[in-house]
Design a protein around this motif. Sequence first.
Motif, PDB file in Angstrom:
ATOM      1  N   ASP A 139       0.803  -1.213   0.000  1.00  0.00           N
ATOM      2  CA  ASP A 139       0.000   0.000   0.000  1.00  0.00           C
ATOM      3  C   ASP A 139       0.845   1.277   0.000  1.00  0.00           C
ATOM      4  N   SER A 140       2.003   1.226   0.655  1.00  0.00           N
ATOM      5  CA  SER A 140       2.836   2.435   0.726  1.00  0.00           C
ATOM      6  C   SER A 140       3.371   2.851  -0.643  1.00  0.00           C
ATOM      7  N   SER A 143       0.772   6.067  -3.054  1.00  0.00           N
ATOM      8  CA  SER A 143       0.333   7.328  -2.465  1.00  0.00           C
ATOM      9  C   SER A 143      -0.414   8.109  -3.545  1.00  0.00           C
TER      10      SER A 143
END
Length: 160
Positions: A139-140, A143
Amino acid sequence: MESVGPRARTSRLVTRDLGDELLVYDLERHKAYCLNQVAMQVFRHCDGETTIPDMARRVGNALGLPVDEQAVRLGLLRLDKAHLLDGPAGQIPHTSRREMLRTLGRAAAVVVPLVTAITVPTSAQAATPSCVGRTCNEDSDCSPPTCQCNSNTHKCFLQK
């Protein structure tokens, strides 16, 4: 009285002077065009009264270098193709672009009028976060925080 020269469109256009270039946005067709110095000067001298020979002189004076009538004709054809001229292009004698460029010769690099179409995103495209579709492992990698990583496809998607 009938006009003797080409006339630039004025309705439903938004123009912004960018120094050496002119940005023109057509509100009817939702298209943007960037005109280089030569095309900008040709466009600005399309008042319906100025003949092509007079326009070549005026454009040349504005640019500080000699401008051939062929360069003006090429500019008019390009402006017409971009729908930036009012009325039919009947006042523009038809000569092929190839013939015009051949006539312009080496000076073409300096005095060729360029009318470049610019892709403008729709409001939906502009509102879509840039993360969508990006390759990711976690997920990081996706962004802004409204995006998540799909662990099966390894592509970012918009979190609902």
